[in-house]
Design an enzyme around this catalytic site. Structure first.
Site, PDB file in Angstrom:
ATOM      1  N   THR A  23      46.892 -42.708  61.902  1.00 58.59           N
ATOM      2  CA  THR A  23      47.182 -41.794  63.021  1.00 58.59           C
ATOM      3  C   THR A  23      46.953 -40.336  62.662  1.00 58.59           C
ATOM      4  O   THR A  23      46.504 -39.551  63.497  1.00 58.59           O
ATOM      5  CB  THR A  23      48.669 -41.972  63.446  1.00 58.59           C
ATOM      6  OG1 THR A  23      48.812 -43.296  63.905  1.00 58.59           O
ATOM      7  CG2 THR A  23      49.066 -41.016  64.540  1.00 58.59           C
ATOM      8  N   ASP A  77      51.357 -48.099  59.263  1.00 58.82           N
ATOM      9  CA  ASP A  77      51.705 -49.512  59.513  1.00 58.82           C
ATOM     10  C   ASP A  77      51.744 -50.362  58.247  1.00 58.82           C
ATOM     11  O   ASP A  77      52.614 -51.223  58.102  1.00 58.82           O
ATOM     12  CB  ASP A  77      50.723 -50.139  60.514  1.00 58.82           C
ATOM     13  CG  ASP A  77      50.945 -49.611  61.931  1.00 58.82           C
ATOM     14  OD1 ASP A  77      51.982 -48.961  62.169  1.00 58.82           O
ATOM     15  OD2 ASP A  77      50.076 -49.847  62.792  1.00 58.82           O
ATOM     16  N   THR A 134      59.982 -49.538  53.202  1.00 58.14           N
ATOM     17  CA  THR A 134      59.600 -50.375  54.334  1.00 58.14           C
ATOM     18  C   THR A 134      59.473 -49.447  55.534  1.00 58.14           C
ATOM     19  O   THR A 134      60.270 -48.514  55.670  1.00 58.14           O
ATOM     20  CB  THR A 134      60.723 -51.406  54.594  1.00 58.14           C
ATOM     21  OG1 THR A 134      60.794 -52.251  53.447  1.00 58.14           O
ATOM     22  CG2 THR A 134      60.450 -52.265  55.804  1.00 58.14           C
TER      23      THR A 134
END
Ligand code: ASP
Length: 342
Positions: free
Chosen positions: A12, A89, A164
């Site tokens: 992004t 991601d 995470t």
């Protein structure tokens, strides 16, 4: 010498809206430089290599990690540190994999990205990129401040194999439930030297390990999980290891069919590791009878590791070793700060 190499892979941070389709698509690093003119103010050289094509990190595969390792190894002598611009991601998977693949790392490899593209007014990409570069270039007594694979996001630097992604919405996209930040940025950059790993002996040559074996799966336990589903996963062709995502401190159902299915898999030579579904805390298979039953059938503890680190460690170990007993033995070694055996 504190020149930095920025490796731009996509994500992004470097995307903008395609006016025709309305979706985000990558643009090149020259445009990033235009959006971040402050990059010219660093008193050292910032070189760039861009992936071609640039990718959304959902398309990351292990050969991408190999490519990253080769770029770092080929440029290791020329730069004081490396910044990898990467989509959020799968950033935790890439950071975990690199932490195993880059042995004897003595220079910072800082991954970063953003939740909003760098061309947008409220972007978080600017701060993330600038701080990541500053951290990668930071030295103390002629040594890098953070000679590790790490992730910088929203004012915090984390060990790469401890995180995470836990928000698809907030700028604070990552969570490190079992390991403290390696640094925090405010007016100053405060390095948490007690948490950073420094080589015991400096000067060892960097070694890259590019042999990975992806014969690994994840099986998340949930109430109602069925026998045919479990069997089909555990009997997948050529599978060598499975990360069992269990409840709490490593617990799972005690129904005989469930344990028998796992036992049969373990007897066929499948390596079964136990990782908790919880965001913080560790597996302890001796706390409850439900955990103990897993231990008895040969499931091995993943302690406080993330699923991402467990997957990457298994890819790495299975890629290097054929014998399951060797893999299980090496699983119990802390390779790059990914685990606390507590
Ligand atoms: N889909 C994007 C990626 O991971 C999301 C991001 O960069 O934040 O490449």
């Amino acid at each position: 010498m504190n020149n930095i190499l920025v490796i731009y892979t996509g994500g992004t941070i470097g995307m903008k809206h395609n006016p025709e389709t309305g979706v985000l698509e990558p643009f090149n690093f020259d445009q990033i430089r235009e959006e971040v003119p402050v990059l010219k103010k660093f008193g050292f050289t910032i070189d760039t290599v861009s992936f071609d094509p640039l990718i959304d990190s959902s398309d990351v595969q292990p050969d991408f990690w190999v490519k990253l390792c080769r770029i770092i190894a080929d440029n290791y002598g020329k730069y004081a540190g490396f910044v990898i611009l990467h989509g959020t991601d799968t950033m935790s998977y890439t950071a975990s994999a690199l932490s195993f693949m880059l042995e004897n790392l003595e220079k910072p490899v800082v991954l970063t990205g953003s939740q909003l593209p760098i061309g947008m007014i409220r972007t978080d990409g600017m701060e993330n990129l600038v701080s990541a570069i500053e951290i990668a270039a930071s030295q103390h007594d002629g040594r890098p401040c953070v000679p590790e694979v790490c992730v910088f996001f929203e004012s915090k630097l984390f060990r790469g194999n401890r995180i995470t992604k836990d928000s698809a919405e907030q700028f604070r996209a990552f969570h490190s439930g079992n390991y403290p930040p390696l640094a925090e940025t405010g007016i100053h950059i405060k390095f948490n030297t007690g948490a950073i790993h420094y080589p015991e002996q400096w000067g060892k040559p960097l070694q890259i390990h590019t042999q990975l074996d992806t014969a690994v799966g994840i099986l998340k336990i949930f109430p109602g999980i069925s026998r045919p589903f479990m069997e089909s996963v555990l009997q997948a062709d050529k599978l060598r290891a499975v990360v069992l995502e269990t409840y709490g401190s490593g617990n799972a159902p005690t129904a005989p069919w469930f344990l028998d299915t796992l036992k049969a898999a373990a007897q066929r030579g499948l390596i079964l590791v136990n990782i908790t579904q919880c965001r913080t805390g560790s597996v302890n298979m001796e706390e409850y009878a439900t955990g103990l039953s897993l231990k008895k059938i040969g499931v091995i503890s993943g302690y406080d590791m993330t699923t991402e680190a467990a997957i990457a460690k298994l890819f790495f170990l299975i890629g290097q070793h054929k014998d399951s007993q060797d893999i299980k033995r090496l699983w119990q070694k802390n390779i790059s700060g990914e685990v606390n055996f507590g």
